[in-house]
Structure formats: structure tokens, C-alpha cells
Design a protein around this motif. Sequence first.
Motif, mmCIF file in Angstrom:
data_model
loop_
_atom_site.group_PDB
_atom_site.id
_atom_site.type_symbol
_atom_site.label_atom_id
_atom_site.label_comp_id
_atom_site.label_asym_id
_atom_site.label_seq_id
_atom_site.Cartn_x
_atom_site.Cartn_y
_atom_site.Cartn_z
ATOM 1 N N UNK A 1 -20.751 136.219 -65.310
ATOM 2 C CA UNK A 1 -19.768 135.412 -66.032
ATOM 3 C C UNK A 1 -18.366 136.032 -65.941
ATOM 4 N N UNK A 2 -18.291 137.251 -65.373
ATOM 5 C CA UNK A 2 -17.004 137.916 -65.197
ATOM 6 C C UNK A 2 -16.542 137.795 -63.750
ATOM 7 N N UNK A 3 -15.267 137.969 -63.538
ATOM 8 C CA UNK A 3 -14.739 137.930 -62.174
ATOM 9 C C UNK A 3 -15.110 139.207 -61.425
ATOM 10 N N UNK A 4 -14.968 139.150 -60.098
ATOM 11 C CA UNK A 4 -15.236 140.346 -59.307
ATOM 12 C C UNK A 4 -14.330 141.487 -59.729
ATOM 13 N N UNK A 5 -13.067 141.162 -60.008
ATOM 14 C CA UNK A 5 -12.117 142.190 -60.419
ATOM 15 C C UNK A 5 -12.531 142.855 -61.729
ATOM 16 N N UNK A 6 -12.925 142.058 -62.709
ATOM 17 C CA UNK A 6 -13.302 142.621 -64.014
ATOM 18 C C UNK A 6 -14.566 143.468 -63.899
ATOM 19 N N UNK A 7 -15.469 143.071 -62.999
ATOM 20 C CA UNK A 7 -16.650 143.895 -62.763
ATOM 21 C C UNK A 7 -16.256 145.252 -62.184
ATOM 22 N N UNK A 8 -15.348 145.228 -61.213
ATOM 23 C CA UNK A 8 -14.899 146.484 -60.613
ATOM 24 C C UNK A 8 -14.165 147.345 -61.634
ATOM 25 N N UNK A 9 -13.387 146.718 -62.487
ATOM 26 C CA UNK A 9 -12.670 147.446 -63.545
ATOM 27 C C UNK A 9 -13.659 148.116 -64.485
ATOM 28 N N UNK A 10 -14.740 147.405 -64.799
ATOM 29 C CA UNK A 10 -15.791 147.950 -65.666
ATOM 30 C C UNK A 10 -16.423 149.195 -65.040
ATOM 31 N N UNK A 11 -16.757 149.118 -63.742
ATOM 32 C CA UNK A 11 -17.355 150.260 -63.060
ATOM 33 C C UNK A 11 -16.346 151.397 -62.899
ATOM 34 N N UNK B 1 -12.557 142.767 -47.803
ATOM 35 C CA UNK B 1 -12.153 141.395 -47.507
ATOM 36 C C UNK B 1 -12.380 140.396 -48.630
ATOM 37 N N UNK B 2 -12.171 140.824 -49.875
ATOM 38 C CA UNK B 2 -12.387 139.913 -51.012
ATOM 39 C C UNK B 2 -11.092 139.587 -51.757
ATOM 40 N N UNK B 3 -9.940 139.787 -51.104
ATOM 41 C CA UNK B 3 -8.658 139.537 -51.795
ATOM 42 C C UNK B 3 -8.562 138.128 -52.368
ATOM 43 N N UNK B 4 -9.067 137.144 -51.629
ATOM 44 C CA UNK B 4 -8.919 135.748 -52.055
ATOM 45 C C UNK B 4 -9.954 135.306 -53.081
ATOM 46 N N UNK B 5 -10.960 136.151 -53.340
ATOM 47 C CA UNK B 5 -12.038 135.742 -54.250
ATOM 48 C C UNK B 5 -12.250 136.691 -55.418
ATOM 49 N N UNK B 6 -11.505 137.785 -55.455
ATOM 50 C CA UNK B 6 -11.798 138.828 -56.441
ATOM 51 C C UNK B 6 -11.586 138.367 -57.883
ATOM 52 N N UNK B 7 -10.754 137.356 -58.092
ATOM 53 C CA UNK B 7 -10.512 136.871 -59.457
ATOM 54 C C UNK B 7 -11.392 135.659 -59.819
ATOM 55 N N UNK B 8 -12.292 135.294 -58.909
ATOM 56 C CA UNK B 8 -13.283 134.255 -59.220
ATOM 57 C C UNK B 8 -14.482 134.887 -59.911
ATOM 58 N N UNK B 9 -15.202 134.070 -60.688
ATOM 59 C CA UNK B 9 -16.404 134.578 -61.345
ATOM 60 C C UNK B 9 -17.481 134.879 -60.302
ATOM 61 N N UNK B 10 -18.226 135.942 -60.526
ATOM 62 C CA UNK B 10 -19.235 136.382 -59.568
ATOM 63 C C UNK B 10 -20.305 135.320 -59.353
ATOM 64 N N UNK B 11 -20.558 134.477 -60.349
ATOM 65 C CA UNK B 11 -21.580 133.436 -60.201
ATOM 66 C C UNK B 11 -21.215 132.429 -59.120
ATOM 67 N N UNK B 12 -19.946 132.403 -58.704
ATOM 68 C CA UNK B 12 -19.526 131.493 -57.632
ATOM 69 C C UNK B 12 -19.637 132.151 -56.258
#
Length: 312
Positions: free
Chosen positions: A92-102, A123-134
Motif C-alpha cells: 500500500x506504500x510507494x516504492x520510495x516510501x518502502x526504500x525510506x523505511x529500509x 531503472x525505477x525513476x518513473x515508478x518509484x512514487x507509485x504504490x508497490x501493488x501496481x
Amino acid sequence: MTKKALEVRSLTKKVKNKVIVDDVSFEVEKGEIFGLLGPNGAGKTTIIRMIVSLIGRTKGEVFVNGYNIDEQFKESMSEMGAIVENPEFYKYMSGYKNLKHYANMATREVTEERIKEVVKLVGLENAVHQKVKTYSLGMRQRLGVAQALLHNPSLLILDEPTNGLDPQGIREFRDYLRSLTKQGISVIVSSHLLSEMELMCDRFAIIEKGKLIHVSSINQLANQEQFVPTVQFEVDDVNKAFELLKEHQLTNDWKVEEGQQFSIKVDKETTADVNLLLVNNGIKVYSIHPITTTLEDRFLALTSKGEQGGKK
């Protein structure tokens, strides 16, 4: 003397009276992709779990970038990044927020700049702020690599990283790993996908029933004399060719292919002799070409030899 990225010495794991991993030793050079190759249940994951200290060792030593994992545990762990199971994230979190958590849990300080750096690296610059479920499975795998690289380790350890990926995803993942080695990062990968390991790795170790039975580079294995190449001939009369070569004991692993083609196992010099023999006896030779031996062929040859050795 240059330190190795990883040194594994006499690694052994016993559970009660059963030996799961039996006296395994190998080294990983800096900046290379090293494969642990073997069927499911061979002991690859157990070896990796012992290296990253998820399970204990019955015997053996592990050195990471020169650090003894028993005597310098914190330093060793700082040098390693690993994905042992499929990477797990808060969907439910974005890729960025997951990385911030780790990043907040890392053994070394991870700056905002470092997070951006690893996101670009995979190579995730364009998707890092999308939710991981996507994310697709391939994108989640790349996010897993980004998470493992956050604390800037010198060694990345991946257990079956291409499981579930489609061919395009596997190729992209392979390219990402190769880009990491160009920056000096060493990678150890376990897999049972023989063809993929052939494309991915610089060197590999074959693990069978807990034992290390072979270590070499892809090129070394291809050039070993024990693997006689298969050569395909196209002629005007296959039957006549067979009888002629049989007389001269040159029908080693004879196989009739499509049309007027046959294949035999012969080395380079013998290939020329076979051609001359056919021509001198009135058989027209239309084409000659070697059939490349795959890693799978060589793997099966080695493991069957290991099984025969174990039965003696």
C-alpha cells in the motif's frame, strides 16, 4: 594482496545425522557475477543462508571483503546486501516510501541522495512514487535489488532472483546486474536455470547433493577437452557415409538429422579427416558446422559423472 569479495571455506551444515552441505569452498572475485548452479534441493539456499548468517554453520568460515564474519560481524554485514526469498514490501506504500523505511533500519547511514542513486541504478525513476501493488514482478525484483544496495555493499547475494520473471524481465534483470559489476559490485546468484546462468555469470559452481563438484568460468568449461564437440555434416548419401565412417570407427554418437544430415562427436582435427575421407570415397559434402554444446549438456555430463563416482 587483493581481498576477495567473498571467501567460503569448508562450509558444512548437518541436521541431526543428515549432511545438507558438505565441505563447500569457493571464492568470488571483485566485480564478477558468480553463480551457484544446481537442481532444487541441492543445497544452494542453505549455503546462502549460512553466508548471510540466517542459519548457523556446523563448520566452516566466511570472509566478506576480508572481514571474518564470526570475528567482525557488523563489518561483514555492512559489506553484504541480500535477497534470500522473494523481496517483500508494503504494497500500500510507494516504492520510495518502502526504500525510506529500509534506509532507516540500515547498518550505515543512507542519505536521500543514495536512495535516488539506487533508484536510478535499477531503472525505477518513473515508478518509484507509485504504490508497490501496481508493480509487475520484474519491477518488484528491481526494487528488491535497490533495497539490498541501499547501504552501498560490496557484495550482492541473490537467491533464485529470476523466479517468476518472463523472458523480457529476465533479460532486463541480467542487464541490471551487469551494470552493477561495472561499478565494482560483486554478485553471487543461485539458480537452477542453466541457460540463464550461462548468459549471466562470469564463473559458476555446480552444487549437487550438498557437494561442490565443479567450479570454472563459462569459457573454461566450453574449452575443456573432456567435452568433445558435436559436428553436423550434410552429404548426398547418409547411409553410404555411415558405413564408411563405421569401417574407420568414426561413428561416435552418430545421429541422423533432417534430410541428408548427420552429426557425430569429433574434435577439430578429426573433422577435417572425416571430410577428406568422405570426399575421397565419392560422397559429396555440402556443409559442415559445429553444434554448440550448451551449459545444460555440460552440466548433465558433470553431474552424471559425479553420480557414477558416488556409486563406486
